[in-house]
Design a protein around this motif. Structure first.
Motif, PDB file in Angstrom:
ATOM      1  N   LYS A  20      68.088 -29.015  28.496  1.00  0.00           N
ATOM      2  CA  LYS A  20      68.832 -28.427  27.383  1.00  0.00           C
ATOM      3  C   LYS A  20      67.886 -27.950  26.290  1.00  0.00           C
ATOM      4  O   LYS A  20      66.727 -28.343  26.234  1.00  0.00           O
ATOM      5  N   GLU A  66      68.024 -29.560  19.844  1.00  0.00           N
ATOM      6  CA  GLU A  66      69.230 -29.613  19.001  1.00  0.00           C
ATOM      7  C   GLU A  66      68.915 -30.284  17.670  1.00  0.00           C
ATOM      8  O   GLU A  66      68.238 -31.322  17.645  1.00  0.00           O
ATOM      9  N   VAL A 117      69.514 -32.665  14.729  1.00  0.00           N
ATOM     10  CA  VAL A 117      70.237 -33.935  14.614  1.00  0.00           C
ATOM     11  C   VAL A 117      70.548 -34.274  13.164  1.00  0.00           C
ATOM     12  O   VAL A 117      71.685 -34.595  12.825  1.00  0.00           O
ATOM     13  N   GLY A 159      74.096 -33.135  12.569  1.00  0.00           N
ATOM     14  CA  GLY A 159      74.737 -32.351  13.594  1.00  0.00           C
ATOM     15  C   GLY A 159      76.070 -32.966  13.965  1.00  0.00           C
ATOM     16  O   GLY A 159      76.267 -34.183  13.839  1.00  0.00           O
ATOM     17  N   ASP A 160      76.984 -32.140  14.426  1.00  0.00           N
ATOM     18  CA  ASP A 160      78.340 -32.618  14.704  1.00  0.00           C
ATOM     19  C   ASP A 160      78.362 -33.744  15.739  1.00  0.00           C
ATOM     20  O   ASP A 160      79.205 -34.644  15.674  1.00  0.00           O
ATOM     21  N   SER A 161      77.437 -33.703  16.681  1.00  0.00           N
ATOM     22  CA  SER A 161      77.467 -34.676  17.775  1.00  0.00           C
ATOM     23  C   SER A 161      77.038 -36.084  17.350  1.00  0.00           C
ATOM     24  O   SER A 161      77.245 -37.051  18.098  1.00  0.00           O
ATOM     25  N   VAL A 162      76.454 -36.219  16.155  1.00  0.00           N
ATOM     26  CA  VAL A 162      75.967 -37.535  15.729  1.00  0.00           C
ATOM     27  C   VAL A 162      76.619 -38.024  14.442  1.00  0.00           C
ATOM     28  O   VAL A 162      76.356 -39.150  14.003  1.00  0.00           O
ATOM     29  N   LYS A 163      77.469 -37.212  13.842  1.00  0.00           N
ATOM     30  CA  LYS A 163      78.110 -37.611  12.581  1.00  0.00           C
ATOM     31  C   LYS A 163      78.900 -38.901  12.775  1.00  0.00           C
ATOM     32  O   LYS A 163      79.633 -39.060  13.738  1.00  0.00           O
ATOM     33  N   ARG A 219      77.644 -41.741  13.468  1.00  0.00           N
ATOM     34  CA  ARG A 219      76.894 -42.705  14.281  1.00  0.00           C
ATOM     35  C   ARG A 219      75.438 -42.826  13.854  1.00  0.00           C
ATOM     36  O   ARG A 219      74.856 -43.908  13.960  1.00  0.00           O
ATOM     37  N   LYS A 262      75.219 -43.319  23.071  1.00  0.00           N
ATOM     38  CA  LYS A 262      75.923 -42.895  24.275  1.00  0.00           C
ATOM     39  C   LYS A 262      74.904 -42.413  25.309  1.00  0.00           C
ATOM     40  O   LYS A 262      73.795 -41.989  24.940  1.00  0.00           O
ATOM     41  N   TRP A 289      74.737 -39.675  26.714  1.00  0.00           N
ATOM     42  CA  TRP A 289      74.343 -38.286  26.452  1.00  0.00           C
ATOM     43  C   TRP A 289      73.446 -38.138  25.235  1.00  0.00           C
ATOM     44  O   TRP A 289      73.028 -37.043  24.904  1.00  0.00           O
ATOM     45  N   ASP A 290      73.156 -39.251  24.559  1.00  0.00           N
ATOM     46  CA  ASP A 290      72.135 -39.227  23.509  1.00  0.00           C
ATOM     47  C   ASP A 290      70.735 -39.274  24.100  1.00  0.00           C
ATOM     48  O   ASP A 290      69.757 -39.090  23.368  1.00  0.00           O
TER      49      ASP A 290
END
Length: 122
Positions: free
Chosen positions: A41, A44, A46, A59-63, A65, A85, A87-88
């Protein structure tokens, strides 16, 4: 020349926590971002923290956490990662922003560290 050194990566189980550190002499003078790149990938954005810590972005994927912070007396920026997760799983990098505004755009950053591996797996 600014040389960033990251530490704190490792192998953890889903739901676990890790704290990454990014250190460099003079880092207290810079805005800093954390990025990650998962296998296959693109890199990205973070999290971002301004020089004083007054401006922070995620970033939206970690907000919710991940939490970014800094200790300017120690010239260190931290990334506390909770509820990890699978996927992290990524290589995480810190870098300094060459602009004065909050950004998670890769091209806005320079002086990249080498990146610790974070693997989340059961």
């Amino acid at each position: 020349q600014l040389q960033l050194v990251e530490s704190g990566g490792g192998l953890v189980q889903p739901g676990s926590s890790l704290r990454l550190s990014c250190a460099a002499s003079g880092l207290n003078l810079y805005n800093v971002g954390w990025f990650r790149q998962a296998p296959g990938k693109e890199r990205e954005g973070v999290s971002f923290i301004s020089r004083t810590g007054a401006s922070i972005d995620y970033g939206d994927s970690v907000k919710g956490r991940f939490t970014i912070s800094r200790d300017n007396d120690k010239n260190t920026v931290y990334l506390q990662m909770n509820s990890l997760k699978p996927w992290d799983t990524s290589i995480f990098y810190c870098a300094v922003s060459i602009f004065g505004f909050a950004t998670l755009v890769e091209d806005d950053f320079a002086a990249w560290g080498q990146g610790p591996q974070v693997t989340v797996s059961s």
